[in-house]
Design a protein around this motif. Structure first.
Motif, short mmCIF file in Angstrom:
data_model
loop_
_atom_site.label_atom_id
_atom_site.label_comp_id
_atom_site.label_asym_id
_atom_site.label_seq_id
_atom_site.Cartn_x
_atom_site.Cartn_y
_atom_site.Cartn_z
N PRO A 46 0.82 -1.22 0.00
CA PRO A 46 0.00 0.00 0.00
C PRO A 46 0.85 1.27 0.00
CG PRO A 46 -0.90 -1.59 1.55
CD PRO A 46 0.41 -2.15 1.08
N THR A 47 1.98 1.25 0.68
CA THR A 47 2.86 2.43 0.72
C THR A 47 3.45 2.69 -0.66
OG1 THR A 47 3.39 2.02 3.03
CG2 THR A 47 4.89 3.45 1.80
N ASP A 48 3.93 1.62 -1.32
CA ASP A 48 4.49 1.78 -2.67
C ASP A 48 3.43 2.29 -3.63
OD1 ASP A 48 6.94 0.88 -1.80
OD2 ASP A 48 6.66 -1.18 -2.55
N LEU A 49 2.22 1.76 -3.53
CA LEU A 49 1.13 2.20 -4.41
C LEU A 49 0.80 3.66 -4.16
CD1 LEU A 49 -0.97 1.62 -6.57
CD2 LEU A 49 -2.48 0.77 -4.76
N SER A 50 0.76 4.05 -2.90
CA SER A 50 0.48 5.44 -2.55
C SER A 50 1.54 6.37 -3.14
CB SER A 50 0.43 5.59 -1.03
OG SER A 50 0.24 6.94 -0.67
N HIS A 51 2.81 5.98 -3.04
CA HIS A 51 3.90 6.79 -3.61
C HIS A 51 3.78 6.88 -5.13
CE1 HIS A 51 6.07 7.54 0.07
NE2 HIS A 51 6.08 6.25 0.37
N GLN A 52 3.44 5.76 -5.77
CA GLN A 52 3.29 5.75 -7.23
C GLN A 52 2.16 6.68 -7.65
OE1 GLN A 52 2.26 1.94 -8.99
NE2 GLN A 52 1.83 2.88 -10.96
N LEU A 53 1.02 6.58 -6.99
CA LEU A 53 -0.12 7.42 -7.35
C LEU A 53 0.20 8.90 -7.16
CD1 LEU A 53 -3.04 5.29 -5.87
CD2 LEU A 53 -2.41 5.52 -8.28
N ARG A 54 0.87 9.21 -6.06
CA ARG A 54 1.24 10.61 -5.80
C ARG A 54 2.21 11.13 -6.87
NH1 ARG A 54 3.71 10.34 -1.04
NH2 ARG A 54 1.69 10.05 -0.05
N ALA A 55 3.20 10.33 -7.22
CA ALA A 55 4.19 10.75 -8.23
C ALA A 55 3.52 10.93 -9.59
CB ALA A 55 5.31 9.72 -8.32
N GLU A 56 2.60 10.05 -9.94
CA GLU A 56 1.89 10.18 -11.22
C GLU A 56 1.02 11.44 -11.24
OE1 GLU A 56 1.68 5.43 -12.36
OE2 GLU A 56 -0.14 6.45 -11.70
N ARG A 57 0.32 11.69 -10.14
CA ARG A 57 -0.52 12.89 -10.04
C ARG A 57 0.34 14.15 -10.16
NH1 ARG A 57 -2.44 12.13 -5.28
NH2 ARG A 57 -1.11 13.65 -4.26
N GLU A 58 1.49 14.16 -9.51
CA GLU A 58 2.38 15.31 -9.57
C GLU A 58 2.92 15.51 -10.99
OE1 GLU A 58 5.27 14.62 -6.49
OE2 GLU A 58 3.85 15.15 -4.90
N ALA A 59 3.16 14.44 -11.72
CA ALA A 59 3.62 14.57 -13.11
C ALA A 59 2.56 15.26 -13.96
CB ALA A 59 3.95 13.19 -13.69
N VAL A 60 1.31 14.85 -13.82
CA VAL A 60 0.23 15.47 -14.60
C VAL A 60 0.05 16.92 -14.17
CG1 VAL A 60 -2.25 15.41 -15.06
CG2 VAL A 60 -0.91 13.29 -15.16
N GLU A 61 0.08 17.19 -12.88
CA GLU A 61 -0.05 18.56 -12.40
C GLU A 61 1.08 19.45 -12.93
OE1 GLU A 61 -0.23 17.81 -8.19
OE2 GLU A 61 -2.43 17.64 -8.20
N THR A 62 2.28 18.90 -13.04
CA THR A 62 3.41 19.66 -13.57
C THR A 62 3.20 20.00 -15.04
OG1 THR A 62 4.93 18.71 -11.95
CG2 THR A 62 5.92 19.64 -13.95
N LEU A 63 2.62 19.10 -15.80
CA LEU A 63 2.29 19.39 -17.19
C LEU A 63 1.39 20.63 -17.28
CD1 LEU A 63 2.14 18.81 -20.24
CD2 LEU A 63 0.37 17.10 -19.72
N TYR A 64 0.39 20.72 -16.44
CA TYR A 64 -0.50 21.88 -16.44
C TYR A 64 0.20 23.13 -15.90
CZ TYR A 64 -4.07 18.43 -17.44
OH TYR A 64 -4.78 17.42 -18.02
#
Length: 148
Positions: free
Chosen positions: A5-23
């Motif tokens: 669950p911790t690894d998944l949480s980190h992955q989801l956060r990193a992916e969300r931050e990547a998309v937010e950075t695009l915007y």
């Protein structure tokens, strides 16, 4: 192999931050931000008229939007996510101060919706499918681009 669950949480956060950075690249008028978050082979579907492929292809679009709307802002309203995939409902707003698609500056405040679906691998966006409400924008501007 299972993901903790911790690894998944980190992955989801990193992916969300990547998309937010695009915007953020648009809002901060900093095209080079995309180098941090777009895969070298990023596929943008559909390409804008005259847009080249990959991260280098979006940089002139970011500059063009910033020139047309110096106060451009992208507001994310919703993000729906599963590992490796993010759907976004957002809104672009700004004041039309520069030429856009051959339309001279109108000085009008506008906002229009965008819907995008991103796939990610290794915390980088690999594909973006997008739909912008250009018709709604042109109605707010009171004119449509000249026809070829």
């Amino acid at each position: 192999m299972t993901t903790s669950p911790t690894d998944l949480s980190h992955q989801l956060r990193a992916e969300r931050e990547a998309v937010e950075t695009l915007y953020r690249a648009f809002t901060e008028q900093n095209p080079d931000l995309v180098d941090e978050v777009l895969a070298p082979h990023w596929d943008d579907i559909p390409l804008a008229p005259g847009q080249g492929p990959g991260p280098e292809g979006i940089k002139p679009i970011i500059r063009s939007v910033a020139q047309a709307f110096p106060d451009v802002r992208i507001t994310i309203h919703d993000m729906v996510q599963e590992p490796g995939r993010i759907g976004v409902r957002a809104e672009i707003s700004g004041t039309h101060q520069g030429e856009l698609f051959g339309i001279a500056p109108t000085g009008k405040q506008v906002s229009f919706r965008i819907h995008e679906f991103h796939t990610l691998a290794g915390n980088r966006v690999t594909t973006t499918w997008h739909l912008e409400d250009w018709f709604g924008l042109f109605l707010q501007l009171g004119q449509f681009p000249p026809q070829a």
